[in-house]
Design an enzyme around this catalytic site. Structure first.
Site, short mmCIF file in Angstrom:
data_model
loop_
_atom_site.label_atom_id
_atom_site.label_comp_id
_atom_site.label_asym_id
_atom_site.label_seq_id
_atom_site.Cartn_x
_atom_site.Cartn_y
_atom_site.Cartn_z
N GLY A 197 20.05 1.72 25.21
CA GLY A 197 20.57 2.28 26.45
C GLY A 197 22.08 2.13 26.54
N CYS A 198 22.67 2.82 27.51
CA CYS A 198 24.13 2.81 27.64
C CYS A 198 24.65 1.47 28.15
CB CYS A 198 24.58 3.96 28.54
SG CYS A 198 23.68 4.09 30.10
N TYR A 199 24.13 1.00 29.27
CA TYR A 199 24.54 -0.32 29.75
C TYR A 199 24.27 -1.40 28.70
CZ TYR A 199 25.15 1.10 34.72
OH TYR A 199 25.57 1.65 35.89
#
Length: 343
Positions: free
Chosen positions: A148-150
């Site tokens: 994921g991005c975070y």
């Protein structure tokens, strides 16, 4: 050339994947599926790809996808796991840009995503696609769970501290901000311009799906449990993530700047900035780079790490292409050499 298929190419992650693959020297894009847009030319939906992508969207067809070397799934959570068995059985490598294969525990998946996992037997096999940690495992993988991005921004920021036992791992704090594109290409009131502009707010403080993913990644490196407080925020920008990370030093004399520079010296997409720097999200816009700066305010026992990425590139499509490059023995930078865009 690598024969490529994409399942679900109509979201922001999908169009970013198309943009990157259109310029990739070894990419042969064969199939792109969308039930809602079947029959429509990609360039009619995304005019930025006129002259670059000639394909039209088609209905999902396992037989057509099985003729590819690798398939990217750029679909909402819960879709890739319905295709995985058949594609892997056909000898196709699968890179999932959603969360279907990120968590190893099927009960944990069901708790955070609300449905039972369709192929729990594949969770242990799936390789978590953070190249800076799992590069050698990715080389041999059939199934890659794109982070994921975070989690990408947070893990890259914390890793050198945890790997060297320099901080109290029971009290880690990640304060992270994301642009609106991180919520996806959909019509929801809180994402409207008049709702999201000129304001900033935290969300998911009681629990966010990326929290167990971040903890799992950090614990895999550390070999024991970590305590993490993760607070995401929505900011009035289109793309970008800025993570401000806090930890208490247990070895205050460590040379943190040298530590970070040495850890990422050979990583093509992690840029450790000079001491005292404050990386900006705009400096990584449309690039696959994570920029990091490490601080020790007032020379105390708190370390503050600043980590910025483009949520759609290093936080999604770019990292997926980086994983494809590793899978097929290519230069990791192939198709990903773009500099950030300013202003």
């Amino acid at each position: 050339m690598i024969k490529i298929g994409i399942i679900g190419g109509t979201g922001y992650t999908g169009v970013e994947l198309l943009r990157l693959l259109a310029a990739h020297p070894q990419a042969d894009l064969r199939v792109i599926t969308s039930r809602g847009e079947a029959g429509k030319k990609v360039a009619d939906l995304f005019p930025n790809l006129r002259g670059h992508v000639k394909l039209a969207f088609t209905e999902p067809d396992t037989k057509a996808l099985a003729g590819c070397d690798v398939v990217f799934s750029a679909t909402p959570n819960g879709v890739a796991m319905t295709h995985a068995r058949e594609l892997l059985k056909a000898g196709v490598k699968l890179i999932d840009l959603a969360a279907d294969f990120r968590l190893k525990d099927p009960a944990l998946w069901e708790k955070w995503y609300g449905v039972p996992h369709a192929c729990p037997e594949l969770l242990e096999e799936a390789v978590y696609g953070l190249p800076e940690v799992n590069r050698e495992k990715i080389r041999e993988a059939r199934l890659v769970a794109n982070p994921g991005c975070y989690p990408t921004a947070v893990q890259l920021g914390f890793l050198p501290l945890l790997e060297n036992g320099l901080v109290d791992v029971q009290h880690l704090i990640a304060d992270a901000k994301s642009g609106v594109s991180g919520a996806g290409r959909k019509a929801e009131t809180h994402l409207l311009f008049s709702e999201a502009a000129d304001t900033m707010k935290a969300y998911g403080v009681a629990g966010h799906r990326h929290w167990p993913e971040i903890r799992q990644g950090l614990e895999a490196v550390l070999g024991k449990s970590v305590g993490l407080t993760f607070v995401p925020h929505l900011t009035p920008m289109i793309r970008g993530i800025h993570a401000t990370l806090y930890a208490r030093l247990t070895l205050p004399g460590a040379d943190l700047q040298s530590l970070y520079e040495q850890r990422y010296a050979n990583e093509p997409f992690v840029d450790v900035m000079p001491a005292g720097s404050h990386p900006e999200t705009r400096s990584v816009r449309v690039s696959n780079v994570c920029r990091i700066a490490v601080h020790r305010p007032q020379g105390g026992d708190t370390v503050v790490v600043l980590s910025v990425i483009d949520n759609l590139v290093k936080g999604a499509a770019g990292q997926a292409v980086q994983n494809m490059n590793i899978l097929f023995g290519l230069d990791e930078r192939a198709g990903l050499r773009q500099a950030g865009v300013l202003p």
